[in-house]
Motif scaffolding. Sequence first.
Motif, PDB file in Angstrom:
ATOM      1  N   ALA A 105       0.826  -1.211   0.000  1.00  0.00           N
ATOM      2  CA  ALA A 105       0.000   0.000   0.000  1.00  0.00           C
ATOM      3  C   ALA A 105       0.861   1.261   0.000  1.00  0.00           C
ATOM      4  N   ARG A 106       0.266   2.336  -0.520  1.00  0.00           N
ATOM      5  CA  ARG A 106       0.840   3.689  -0.497  1.00  0.00           C
ATOM      6  C   ARG A 106       2.196   3.751  -1.204  1.00  0.00           C
ATOM      7  N   PHE A 107       2.338   2.987  -2.237  1.00  0.00           N
ATOM      8  CA  PHE A 107       3.571   2.950  -3.021  1.00  0.00           C
ATOM      9  C   PHE A 107       3.637   4.159  -3.948  1.00  0.00           C
ATOM     10  N   ILE A 108       4.855   4.716  -4.128  1.00  0.00           N
ATOM     11  CA  ILE A 108       5.063   5.817  -5.078  1.00  0.00           C
ATOM     12  C   ILE A 108       6.212   5.449  -5.997  1.00  0.00           C
ATOM     13  N   ALA A 109       5.994   5.562  -7.309  1.00  0.00           N
ATOM     14  CA  ALA A 109       7.058   5.353  -8.292  1.00  0.00           C
ATOM     15  C   ALA A 109       7.139   6.579  -9.188  1.00  0.00           C
ATOM     16  N   GLN A 110       8.323   7.175  -9.274  1.00  0.00           N
ATOM     17  CA  GLN A 110       8.521   8.353 -10.111  1.00  0.00           C
ATOM     18  C   GLN A 110       8.698   7.945 -11.580  1.00  0.00           C
ATOM     19  N   PRO A 111       8.635   8.912 -12.514  1.00  0.00           N
ATOM     20  CA  PRO A 111       8.641   8.569 -13.940  1.00  0.00           C
ATOM     21  C   PRO A 111       9.799   7.673 -14.360  1.00  0.00           C
ATOM     22  N   GLY A 112       9.462   6.679 -15.175  1.00  0.00           N
ATOM     23  CA  GLY A 112      10.474   5.828 -15.788  1.00  0.00           C
ATOM     24  C   GLY A 112      11.013   4.708 -14.925  1.00  0.00           C
ATOM     25  N   ALA A 113      10.527   4.551 -13.695  1.00  0.00           N
ATOM     26  CA  ALA A 113      11.010   3.452 -12.857  1.00  0.00           C
ATOM     27  C   ALA A 113      10.596   2.115 -13.470  1.00  0.00           C
ATOM     28  N   VAL A 114      11.487   1.128 -13.345  1.00  0.00           N
ATOM     29  CA  VAL A 114      11.230  -0.204 -13.905  1.00  0.00           C
ATOM     30  C   VAL A 114      11.383  -1.244 -12.799  1.00  0.00           C
ATOM     31  N   LEU A 115      10.314  -1.952 -12.511  1.00  0.00           N
ATOM     32  CA  LEU A 115      10.320  -2.974 -11.473  1.00  0.00           C
ATOM     33  C   LEU A 115       9.973  -4.322 -12.099  1.00  0.00           C
ATOM     34  N   GLY A 116      10.940  -5.236 -12.048  1.00  0.00           N
ATOM     35  CA  GLY A 116      10.657  -6.570 -12.536  1.00  0.00           C
ATOM     36  C   GLY A 116      11.241  -6.897 -13.888  1.00  0.00           C
ATOM     37  N   ALA A 117      12.318  -6.201 -14.310  1.00  0.00           N
ATOM     38  CA  ALA A 117      13.038  -6.601 -15.509  1.00  0.00           C
ATOM     39  C   ALA A 117      13.919  -7.804 -15.184  1.00  0.00           C
ATOM     40  N   ASP A 118      14.356  -8.516 -16.208  1.00  0.00           N
ATOM     41  CA  ASP A 118      15.250  -9.657 -15.983  1.00  0.00           C
ATOM     42  C   ASP A 118      16.574  -9.209 -15.387  1.00  0.00           C
ATOM     43  N   GLY A 119      17.154 -10.047 -14.530  1.00  0.00           N
ATOM     44  CA  GLY A 119      18.454  -9.764 -13.958  1.00  0.00           C
ATOM     45  C   GLY A 119      19.589 -10.159 -14.899  1.00  0.00           C
ATOM     46  N   LEU A 120      20.798  -9.713 -14.576  1.00  0.00           N
ATOM     47  CA  LEU A 120      21.992 -10.046 -15.365  1.00  0.00           C
ATOM     48  C   LEU A 120      22.502 -11.413 -14.915  1.00  0.00           C
ATOM     49  N   SER A 121      21.928 -12.469 -15.478  1.00  0.00           N
ATOM     50  CA  SER A 121      22.304 -13.839 -15.106  1.00  0.00           C
ATOM     51  C   SER A 121      22.680 -14.597 -16.370  1.00  0.00           C
ATOM     52  N   PHE A 122      23.981 -14.771 -16.571  1.00  0.00           N
ATOM     53  CA  PHE A 122      24.477 -15.469 -17.750  1.00  0.00           C
ATOM     54  C   PHE A 122      25.595 -16.424 -17.338  1.00  0.00           C
ATOM     55  N   VAL A 123      25.752 -17.493 -18.087  1.00  0.00           N
ATOM     56  CA  VAL A 123      26.727 -18.518 -17.759  1.00  0.00           C
ATOM     57  C   VAL A 123      27.352 -19.034 -19.054  1.00  0.00           C
ATOM     58  N   THR A 124      28.556 -19.598 -18.949  1.00  0.00           N
ATOM     59  CA  THR A 124      29.229 -20.188 -20.102  1.00  0.00           C
ATOM     60  C   THR A 124      29.265 -21.713 -19.945  1.00  0.00           C
ATOM     61  N   PRO A 125      29.350 -22.454 -21.048  1.00  0.00           N
ATOM     62  CA  PRO A 125      29.376 -23.914 -20.955  1.00  0.00           C
ATOM     63  C   PRO A 125      30.530 -24.447 -20.110  1.00  0.00           C
ATOM     64  N   GLU A 126      31.671 -23.810 -20.189  1.00  0.00           N
ATOM     65  CA  GLU A 126      32.835 -24.187 -19.391  1.00  0.00           C
ATOM     66  C   GLU A 126      33.212 -23.032 -18.482  1.00  0.00           C
ATOM     67  N   LYS A 127      34.140 -23.280 -17.567  1.00  0.00           N
ATOM     68  CA  LYS A 127      34.549 -22.231 -16.634  1.00  0.00           C
ATOM     69  C   LYS A 127      35.047 -21.012 -17.404  1.00  0.00           C
ATOM     70  N   SER A 128      34.525 -19.828 -17.025  1.00  0.00           N
ATOM     71  CA  SER A 128      34.898 -18.587 -17.703  1.00  0.00           C
ATOM     72  C   SER A 128      36.081 -17.921 -17.014  1.00  0.00           C
ATOM     73  N   ALA A 129      36.649 -16.927 -17.682  1.00  0.00           N
ATOM     74  CA  ALA A 129      37.749 -16.163 -17.087  1.00  0.00           C
ATOM     75  C   ALA A 129      37.312 -15.477 -15.806  1.00  0.00           C
ATOM     76  N   VAL A 130      36.048 -15.033 -15.758  1.00  0.00           N
ATOM     77  CA  VAL A 130      35.540 -14.370 -14.563  1.00  0.00           C
ATOM     78  C   VAL A 130      35.552 -15.321 -13.370  1.00  0.00           C
ATOM     79  N   GLU A 131      35.132 -16.571 -13.580  1.00  0.00           N
ATOM     80  CA  GLU A 131      35.141 -17.556 -12.497  1.00  0.00           C
ATOM     81  C   GLU A 131      36.563 -17.838 -12.022  1.00  0.00           C
ATOM     82  N   SER A 132      37.492 -17.893 -12.955  1.00  0.00           N
ATOM     83  CA  SER A 132      38.890 -18.131 -12.584  1.00  0.00           C
ATOM     84  C   SER A 132      39.444 -16.997 -11.737  1.00  0.00           C
ATOM     85  N   VAL A 133      39.111 -15.758 -12.114  1.00  0.00           N
ATOM     86  CA  VAL A 133      39.578 -14.603 -11.344  1.00  0.00           C
ATOM     87  C   VAL A 133      39.000 -14.628  -9.935  1.00  0.00           C
TER      88      VAL A 133
END
Length: 363
Positions: free
Chosen positions: A169-197
């Motif tokens: 209740a009593r929620f306020i959202a200012q212009p252009g707010a986005v709630l519920g877009a997909d998150g940045l969740s990506f993976v590679t088939p094998e271990k990536s450089a990021v995982e190694s770091v």
Amino acid sequence: MAYTIREIAEQLGARAEGDLNLEIDCAAEPSDAGPSALALAMDPKYGEGLAKGRARAAILWEGADWRALGLEAAIYVPRARYAMSGLTRMLDAGPEIAPGIHSTAVIDESASVGAGAAIGPFVVIGPRAKIGANARIASHVSIAEDAVIGDDALLMQGVRIGARVVIGARFIAQPGAVLGADGLSFVTPEKSAVESVRENMGQVSKAAKQSWTRIHSLGSVRIGDDVEIGANAAIDRGTIRDTRIGSGCKIDNLVHLAHNVVVGEDCLFAAQVGIAGSTTVGNRVVLGGQCGVADNIFIGDDVIGGGSTKFLSNVPSGRAMMGYPAIKMEANIEQYKGLRRLPRLFAQVAELQKAVSKLGQKD
């Protein structure tokens, strides 16, 4: 709309003197105040401005003589900034959203709209969505399937509410707010450089050339009561469980909360704060502008982060933090003082080197 000095004082729980029937219709800084404005001179340093303006009434600091300042009425408040909240609430007419449902709105027949709701032009409400009583929705807002918007909500122009998002209740959202877009969740088939770091803390291994594969976001976003979201803020849906924001949180423009983030109650995040995925933030946490919080860490209750602080590890409750990486605020200030002294220290060391060199030459 005009209010008398008496009405304003009663609303603020404040003491008033002078002509209490005097009407004002706006608030202004002392030097800009006209005859129908309430001058905001709540500190002695603003007193000189009253002589430059034409105000007949003002909110003054305790002990000020309203007659000597040429006023006809005055209001005295114990806590100036808190009084501002009540005064602005009275004087703010809010956005002009016509009652009822605009003819250009597109509302799925399976959606429900509560009594007294106002739906503006070109609003789109998806299947099985539920809009609470007295909600006000400005133009070009889209609300996806199965979303729930609580009573007395205010959604400003261009707000986007994703599928299955649940808002209190009593929620306020200012212009252009986005709630519920997909998150940045990506993976590679094998271990990536990021995982190694992550494993070896800095050594980039030779990773196979491979593309990123999406991990779809099956969760959504769940928001408590009395939450405010700023313009162009973005809150991602969870991967499996919901991203959650507790009641009473106030989130500024351009803030980003990533997938699976959990935020406690009554938190305050200033502009450009970014919180990475799966991080948990406690209650009453305050983060200044451009603070960054790493993924999969915990920030305890009542933590305060100074502007641009970068949180890379867990923080216990009740600490004031600053710097990159975040350390206790007092330690960061001492470090900064030390950095400022370095040029002088270098000069002193150079002089000492010269003196030692001359002594060596004499020997």
